[in-house]
Design a protein around this motif. Sequence first.
Motif, PDB file in Angstrom:
ATOM      1  N   VAL A   5      25.937  -8.345  12.925  1.00 25.81           N
ATOM      2  CA  VAL A   5      26.963  -7.097  13.313  1.00 25.81           C
ATOM      3  C   VAL A   5      27.834  -7.116  12.282  1.00 25.81           C
ATOM      4  N   TYR A   6      28.547  -6.368  11.910  1.00 25.34           N
ATOM      5  CA  TYR A   6      29.235  -5.936  10.691  1.00 25.34           C
ATOM      6  C   TYR A   6      30.927  -6.198  11.340  1.00 25.34           C
ATOM      7  N   LEU A   7      31.840  -6.356  11.124  1.00 28.78           N
ATOM      8  CA  LEU A   7      33.047  -6.773  11.063  1.00 28.78           C
ATOM      9  C   LEU A   7      33.624  -6.825   9.754  1.00 28.78           C
ATOM     10  N   ASN A   8      34.300  -5.754   9.201  1.00 32.33           N
ATOM     11  CA  ASN A   8      35.228  -5.798   8.870  1.00 32.33           C
ATOM     12  C   ASN A   8      35.265  -6.428   7.085  1.00 32.33           C
ATOM     13  N   GLY A   9      34.057  -5.942   6.463  1.00 32.02           N
ATOM     14  CA  GLY A   9      33.262  -6.599   6.077  1.00 32.02           C
ATOM     15  C   GLY A   9      32.865  -8.150   5.684  1.00 32.02           C
ATOM     16  N   SER A  10      32.226  -8.718   6.815  1.00 31.54           N
ATOM     17  CA  SER A  10      31.588 -10.036   7.758  1.00 31.54           C
ATOM     18  C   SER A  10      30.622  -9.255   7.825  1.00 31.54           C
ATOM     19  N   TRP A  11      29.461 -10.170   7.709  1.00 28.76           N
ATOM     20  CA  TRP A  11      28.431 -10.237   8.212  1.00 28.76           C
ATOM     21  C   TRP A  11      28.086 -11.954   9.739  1.00 28.76           C
ATOM     22  N   LEU A  12      28.162 -11.359  10.914  1.00 29.43           N
ATOM     23  CA  LEU A  12      28.216 -12.505  11.897  1.00 29.43           C
ATOM     24  C   LEU A  12      27.104 -12.178  12.630  1.00 29.43           C
ATOM     25  N   ALA A  13      26.832 -13.467  13.569  1.00 27.51           N
ATOM     26  CA  ALA A  13      26.190 -13.373  14.567  1.00 27.51           C
ATOM     27  C   ALA A  13      27.330 -13.009  15.522  1.00 27.51           C
ATOM     28  N   GLU A  14      26.779 -12.052  17.094  1.00 24.64           N
ATOM     29  CA  GLU A  14      27.576 -11.453  17.785  1.00 24.64           C
ATOM     30  C   GLU A  14      28.459 -11.987  19.037  1.00 24.64           C
ATOM     31  N   GLU A  59      41.057  13.916  10.904  1.00 21.21           N
ATOM     32  CA  GLU A  59      41.492  14.392  12.176  1.00 21.21           C
ATOM     33  C   GLU A  59      42.511  13.355  12.428  1.00 21.21           C
ATOM     34  N   LEU A  60      42.482  12.025  12.877  1.00 18.58           N
ATOM     35  CA  LEU A  60      43.208  11.450  14.048  1.00 18.58           C
ATOM     36  C   LEU A  60      43.908  10.562  12.028  1.00 18.58           C
ATOM     37  N   GLY A  61      44.055  10.949  11.149  1.00 17.24           N
ATOM     38  CA  GLY A  61      44.627  10.121  10.114  1.00 17.24           C
ATOM     39  C   GLY A  61      44.475   8.526  10.506  1.00 17.24           C
ATOM     40  N   ILE A  62      42.907   8.320   9.725  1.00 17.55           N
ATOM     41  CA  ILE A  62      42.269   7.229   9.744  1.00 17.55           C
ATOM     42  C   ILE A  62      41.804   6.788   8.150  1.00 17.55           C
ATOM     43  N   ALA A  63      41.717   6.309   7.876  1.00 15.22           N
ATOM     44  CA  ALA A  63      41.663   5.762   6.596  1.00 15.22           C
ATOM     45  C   ALA A  63      39.926   4.919   6.653  1.00 15.22           C
ATOM     46  N   CYS A  64      38.671   5.019   6.326  1.00 21.37           N
ATOM     47  CA  CYS A  64      37.604   4.086   5.895  1.00 21.37           C
ATOM     48  C   CYS A  64      38.583   3.538   5.150  1.00 21.37           C
ATOM     49  N   PRO A  65      37.753   2.302   5.440  1.00 24.60           N
ATOM     50  CA  PRO A  65      37.751   1.230   3.321  1.00 24.60           C
ATOM     51  C   PRO A  65      36.151   0.678   3.557  1.00 24.60           C
ATOM     52  N   LEU A  66      35.417   1.353   3.717  1.00 27.43           N
ATOM     53  CA  LEU A  66      34.296   1.644   2.283  1.00 27.43           C
ATOM     54  C   LEU A  66      34.315   2.945   2.338  1.00 27.43           C
ATOM     55  N   LEU A  91      28.544   2.828  15.259  1.00 27.71           N
ATOM     56  CA  LEU A  91      30.093   2.054  14.318  1.00 27.71           C
ATOM     57  C   LEU A  91      31.428   2.562  15.314  1.00 27.71           C
ATOM     58  N   GLN A  92      32.260   1.731  15.616  1.00 31.24           N
ATOM     59  CA  GLN A  92      33.975   2.021  15.472  1.00 31.24           C
ATOM     60  C   GLN A  92      34.834   1.506  14.239  1.00 31.24           C
ATOM     61  N   ILE A  93      35.322   2.272  13.989  1.00 30.49           N
ATOM     62  CA  ILE A  93      36.714   2.468  13.786  1.00 30.49           C
ATOM     63  C   ILE A  93      38.010   2.619  14.680  1.00 30.49           C
ATOM     64  N   SER A  94      38.268   1.746  13.771  1.00 31.17           N
ATOM     65  CA  SER A  94      39.958   1.846  14.794  1.00 31.17           C
ATOM     66  C   SER A  94      40.911   2.133  14.027  1.00 31.17           C
ATOM     67  N   ALA A 109      45.688  -2.390   8.397  1.00 32.51           N
ATOM     68  CA  ALA A 109      44.274  -2.111   8.714  1.00 32.51           C
ATOM     69  C   ALA A 109      43.307  -1.885   9.582  1.00 32.51           C
ATOM     70  N   PRO A 110      42.214  -0.653   9.689  1.00 28.62           N
ATOM     71  CA  PRO A 110      41.786  -0.651  10.338  1.00 28.62           C
ATOM     72  C   PRO A 110      40.764  -1.822  10.668  1.00 28.62           C
ATOM     73  N   THR A 111      39.465  -1.225  11.878  1.00 25.45           N
ATOM     74  CA  THR A 111      38.960  -2.408  12.180  1.00 25.45           C
ATOM     75  C   THR A 111      37.872  -1.917  12.087  1.00 25.45           C
ATOM     76  N   LEU A 112      36.729  -1.743  11.547  1.00 28.10           N
ATOM     77  CA  LEU A 112      35.561  -1.276  11.412  1.00 28.10           C
ATOM     78  C   LEU A 112      35.098  -2.551  11.700  1.00 28.10           C
ATOM     79  N   VAL A 113      33.663  -2.360  12.878  1.00 24.99           N
ATOM     80  CA  VAL A 113      32.279  -2.539  13.461  1.00 24.99           C
ATOM     81  C   VAL A 113      31.385  -2.363  13.780  1.00 24.99           C
ATOM     82  N   LEU A 114      29.788  -2.451  13.508  1.00 25.89           N
ATOM     83  CA  LEU A 114      29.024  -1.997  13.538  1.00 25.89           C
ATOM     84  C   LEU A 114      27.471  -2.528  13.747  1.00 25.89           C
TER      85      LEU A 114
END
Length: 284
Positions: A5-14, A59-66, A91-94, A109-114
């Motif tokens: 999975v992808y989490l905030n710039g890192s590739w990790l085992a789920e 609409e929510l005022g969240i900025a994508c880090p990518l 994909l989820q971004i909080s 800092a937004p949390t980005l998960v795929l």
Amino acid sequence: MTRTVYLNGSWLAEADAKVSIFDRGFLFADAIYEVTGVVGGKLLEYAGHAARLQRSMAELGIACPLTQDELLAVHREIVRRNDLQEGLIYLQISRGAADRDFAFPTNAAPTLVLFTQAKAVLDNPKVKTGISVALVADQRWARRDIKTVQLLYPSMAKMQAASVGADDAWLVEDGFVTEASSATAHIISQDGTLITRGLSSAILHGITRLSVLDIARKAGLAVEERAFTPEEARDAAEAFITSATSFVLPVTQIDGQPVGDGKPGPRTLKLRQLYIENKLANAI
């Protein structure tokens, strides 16, 4: 096999991917998501999903880090790392982690998960039989055009439908069908007109919906974008849903009553075929 999975710039085992208990997606459902289909290792309708993601974030005022290019590269890389031939990318971004407060934090800092889900999206057995839906009151919040993770009520509606033996729920508000629990609702009238609700804050602006309406018009079907009643749906010749997960999926029963002859309609099946042919040809 364990997914990567992808989490905030890192590739990790789920099993190694962790998100803070203070993340606002967890505490407030202050997050948005997108789901992109994958067939043959390629992305379906990616441009539309990426554009809707940007709109929801604005609409929510969240900025994508990518950047846009970086986000596409992450989608392609997660397909490669998981050898995903057919299925979905979620994909989820909080807004990110901050001490609990109803007021939005200004420096989180937004949390980005795929992550991926392997799934047979082409060979769906429900295409041959169609699905049944139950009509359920729509009690969601008013900004359904933003694809937030506020999915508890749609989940409850789906479970309410399941409790009466239906596959899904069609939500009804002020006497009109809004949409399905996680898809767009459509009917084809007895005179052959495709009717689906027009875009507003009452429904999600479906990417598959947009493509199917374009394909329908090019195939010579009349299209009306307007709200329709449960009575119109019951009296329709055909009915179906559209989504990134189901593409075009026939609805053959509403509240226990057959739609048309109770079998997947020929125009619905043709639209599914045309949609799949078109999107596979343009997958990236």
